[in-house]
Design an enzyme around this catalytic site. Structure first.
Site, short mmCIF file in Angstrom:
data_model
loop_
_atom_site.label_atom_id
_atom_site.label_comp_id
_atom_site.label_asym_id
_atom_site.label_seq_id
_atom_site.Cartn_x
_atom_site.Cartn_y
_atom_site.Cartn_z
N ASP A 193 0.86 -1.18 0.00
CA ASP A 193 0.00 0.00 0.00
C ASP A 193 0.90 1.23 0.00
O ASP A 193 2.11 1.12 -0.18
CB ASP A 193 -0.95 -0.01 1.20
CG ASP A 193 -2.30 0.62 0.86
OD1 ASP A 193 -2.33 1.82 0.56
OD2 ASP A 193 -3.33 -0.08 0.91
N HIS A 267 -2.95 3.17 -4.54
CA HIS A 267 -2.35 2.66 -3.29
C HIS A 267 -0.92 2.15 -3.52
O HIS A 267 -0.51 1.17 -2.89
CB HIS A 267 -3.22 1.56 -2.69
CG HIS A 267 -4.48 2.06 -2.05
ND1 HIS A 267 -4.52 2.62 -0.79
CD2 HIS A 267 -5.76 2.08 -2.51
CE1 HIS A 267 -5.76 2.97 -0.49
NE2 HIS A 267 -6.54 2.66 -1.52
N ASP A 333 -8.79 -0.50 -5.92
CA ASP A 333 -9.70 0.40 -5.21
C ASP A 333 -9.12 1.79 -5.06
O ASP A 333 -7.91 1.98 -5.07
CB ASP A 333 -10.02 -0.17 -3.83
CG ASP A 333 -8.77 -0.33 -2.97
OD1 ASP A 333 -7.78 -0.88 -3.47
OD2 ASP A 333 -8.77 0.12 -1.81
N GLU A 334 -9.98 2.75 -4.90
CA GLU A 334 -9.64 4.12 -4.49
C GLU A 334 -8.47 4.70 -5.27
O GLU A 334 -7.59 5.36 -4.71
CB GLU A 334 -9.34 4.14 -2.98
CG GLU A 334 -10.53 3.74 -2.12
CD GLU A 334 -10.21 3.69 -0.64
OE1 GLU A 334 -11.13 3.90 0.16
OE2 GLU A 334 -9.04 3.42 -0.29
N TRP A 471 -8.33 -3.71 8.50
CA TRP A 471 -7.39 -2.67 8.08
C TRP A 471 -6.70 -2.12 9.32
O TRP A 471 -7.32 -2.00 10.38
CB TRP A 471 -8.14 -1.56 7.33
CG TRP A 471 -8.85 -2.07 6.11
CD1 TRP A 471 -10.17 -2.35 5.99
CD2 TRP A 471 -8.25 -2.41 4.86
NE1 TRP A 471 -10.45 -2.82 4.73
CE2 TRP A 471 -9.29 -2.87 4.01
CE3 TRP A 471 -6.95 -2.36 4.36
CZ2 TRP A 471 -9.07 -3.28 2.71
CZ3 TRP A 471 -6.72 -2.78 3.06
CH2 TRP A 471 -7.77 -3.22 2.24
N THR A 472 -5.42 -1.76 9.19
CA THR A 472 -4.65 -1.51 10.41
C THR A 472 -4.08 -0.10 10.52
O THR A 472 -3.09 0.12 11.22
CB THR A 472 -3.51 -2.54 10.52
OG1 THR A 472 -2.63 -2.40 9.40
CG2 THR A 472 -4.05 -3.96 10.61
#
Length: 616
Positions: A193, A267, A333-334, A471-472
């Site tokens: 990411d 990402h 995504d995104e 998710w962290t």
């Protein structure tokens, strides 16, 4: 301190109602029936394990270790006896024992235990059920019961984001152990990411030399200070390929498949920090530490240059060799597309390819990646944004923005994994934000249990199953990861394994409480948030603020105060359905839950100003 905590919790949980441990199995089996009597693991002769196939030896060894660690008993393993003997725990591969490879039959009588299944995997799941029946209090007697079981879904997954915060091999193994105990069979590792690249790619060493490290920061995510000039990136880590092989083999021993996510084209800031030529802008960036950057720094791979696909070919060649599972998750995504839209070369490319907008350009990218993965013998899996601009021909969609993306994909005859935020995002608040670690939005235990992965309007055969995602960004330690996972993952395990026809929230809670006592004994962290009151501030049209209270569990009593004292059972008691008016000049509201005359949840303290903000 640990012993005192366990004793308190055991007393607390036992007080909640019937304590029929023989049926406290999660996920709930297809059918089960308790019978009279007990099987004694320390009887005369003492218990022993027999197997009818050498393939069962590793499973038998795991059972022996579980009995030793839980009860302190030494149990031996033998090849199958000529005839059953008293004290025998018989493990058998039997093609007639079920309709699927994960099915099993468990029978416990005073004389012995028998687990039959069509495959070693089924035997393994039967053993997990037996282990759940081992007494929490250290007794060596196991209640007699018969269980016939098979899963509803083949895809029963959890995702761990190791990019935002890195977790060690030992910590990932601990997660695998916990997953296997509740019959999860897929671990999705979010390996890359903007905040870190976590896997060694030998052909591209800068990915870990640069991309695996960022400047150290704490504090709220997206409010952190960006990297300073000259500051050394020292926080992070990555898995070597040998460590990945070790994890994959360890998971396989627990019948868990690990599959990787390499998040592209968006990402990708960690990869771009390592190789700036990957982006459209070609600018130099650092790995992001949790500071604002979206839309300002170019974190998307260029979809028009051949060098991007040559890079991905090298990455996926090594990734595919490390993970035997048939899918590779590519994210999708995104993706911020502003740098694509502002680039003349990208616009010219789109015109030449007949692409109408940047969504179609991302679809072009995803379709090329799908073909690349096919050359590696892998299928493409992506978040539901891969639908935008046109879905790749054979892609599987993981639906996270609700169920609608999965419904659209299924109607196009694509396979789907349901993972919607409102039922499966385990990074969200599970109780009141005033007493929970900071995150965003809310997902209570009851919301997870209400999850139904198959919408009425689609072909059920196209829904592979579901997955919970941790998710962290706000999960910096393994202890906190466990807090976020459990007990919500117990609810998810039941949703994905058990038939929906037998869903019973109250019964699930009783069973969950038994397992929380087991977690306390095993030093597994977990949340007690479902015991806490739910505060609903209501602001009417005239600006008057009132408070309505409720609970996830039935049968709780709520006591509250407005006078800056700490409430207990002598304080004002809330009556179901009432709306509390706030006394003049009161600045703080406190509330606590009780059950059977004893405090159960935590005291929640919220300012009146905060309640006004929530209501507004």
């Amino acid at each position: 301190m640990k012993v005192l905590t366990y004793v308190f919790l055991a007393i607390q949980l036992t007080a909640g109602g019937a304590y029929c441990q023989s049926l406290h199995i999660i996920p709930r089996p297809m059918s089960m029936a308790a019978s009279s009597g007990y099987f004694s693991l320390a009887g005369k002769p003492p218990a022993y394990v027999t197997i009818n196939s050498d393939t069962l030896r590793p499973i038998a060894d795991q059972l022996v270790e579980a009995i030793r660690s839980s009860l302190g008993l030494a149990v031996n393993v033998h090849t199958q006896a000529n005839r059953p003997g008293r004290g025998e725990i018989r493990l058998m591969v039997d093609p007639e024992a079920g309709s699927g490879q994960e099915s099993y039959r468990l029978k416990i009588t005073p004389r012995g235990v028998e687990v039959r299944a069509p495959s070693p995997q089924g035997v393994f799941y039967g053993i997990q059920t037996f282990i759940q029946l081992l007494p929490v209090d250290g007794s060596t007697q196991v209640a007699c019961v018969q269980v016939v079981d098979t899963p509803r879904f083949a895809w029963r997954g959890l995702m761990l984001d190791v990019s935002r915060h890195f977790f060690t091999v030992a910590e990932v193994k601990r997660m695998i152990d916990q997953m296997a105990a509740y019959k999860f069979n897929l671990l999705h590792l979010h390996l890359t990411d903007d905040q870190g690249w976590r896997i060694e790619i030998k052909a591209l060493p800068e990915l870990t030399r640069v991309g695996a490290w960022r400047v150290p920061r704490t504090g709220l995510w997206w409010q952190r200070q960006p990297p300073l000039s000259g500051e050394v990136p020292s926080y992070g880590g990555y898995y070597t390929q040998d460590e990945i092989k070790e994890l994959v083999a360890y998971a396989a021993s627990k019948y868990v498949n690990i599959f990787p996510e390499i998040d592209v084209p968006g990402h990708s800031l960690a990869a771009i920090a390592a190789y700036p030529w990957l982006s459209t802008s070609k600018k130099l960036y650092q790995v992001n530490p949790g500071s604002p950057f979206y839309g300002e720094e170019d974190n998307a791979l260029s979809p028009i240059q051949d060098s991007t696909y040559l890079f991905l070919d090298k990455v996926f060649t090594e990734i595919a060799a490390l993970f035997p599972f048939g899918y590779i998750h590519i994210g999708g995504d995104e993706c911020f597309k502003g740098f694509w839209q502002a680039d003349s070369a990208t616009l010219a490319f789109m015109k030449g390819e007949g692409l109408q907008d940047v969504n179609e350009l991302q679809s072009y990218f995803v379709k090329r990646v799908e073909q690349l993965l096919k050359t590696k013998g892998k299928k493409l899996l992506g978040w539901d944004e891969i639908l935008e601009g046109g879905l790749a021909p054979e892609a599987t969609v993981m639906s996270w923005r609700g169920m609608s993306g999965g419904i659209t994909a299924a109607k196009q005859n694509h396979h789907v994994v349901m993972s919607p935020t409102n039922h499966a995002y385990l990074d969200l608040y599970q109780g009141d934000p005033a007493i929970e670690p900071p995150t965003y939005s809310s997902l209570r235990l009851k919301d997870v249990y209400a999850f139904e992965p198959v919408p009425e309007q689609v072909d059920a055969s196209l829904i592979l199953g579901g997955q919970g995602n941790l998710w962290t960004e706000s999960v910096p330690t393994w202890r906190h990861a466990e807090y976020m996972l459990w007990p919500r993952s117990l609810a998810l395990a039941e949703v994905l394994w058990s038939s929906p026809d037998g869903k019973d929230w109250s019964d699930f809670v009783v069973r969950t409480e038994t397992h929380l006592a087991r977690f306390a004994k095993q030093d597994i962290n977990f949340a007690r948030s479902f015991y806490d009151p739910i505060i609903e501030p209501i602001l009417d049209a005239s600006g008057v603020l009132t408070i309505k209270l409720s609970t996830e569990l039935d049968g709780l009593e709520l006591f509250y105060s407005f006078d800056n004292t700490y409430p207990d059972h002598h304080s004002a008691k809330y009556r179901t359905g009432e709306q509390l008016r706030i006394p003049t000049d009161a600045d703080t509201f406190r509330v606590i839950s009780y059950r059977n005359g004893a405090p159960l949840g935590r005291i929640i303290t919220v300012s009146v100003e905060e309640l006004k903000k929530r209501a507004g």
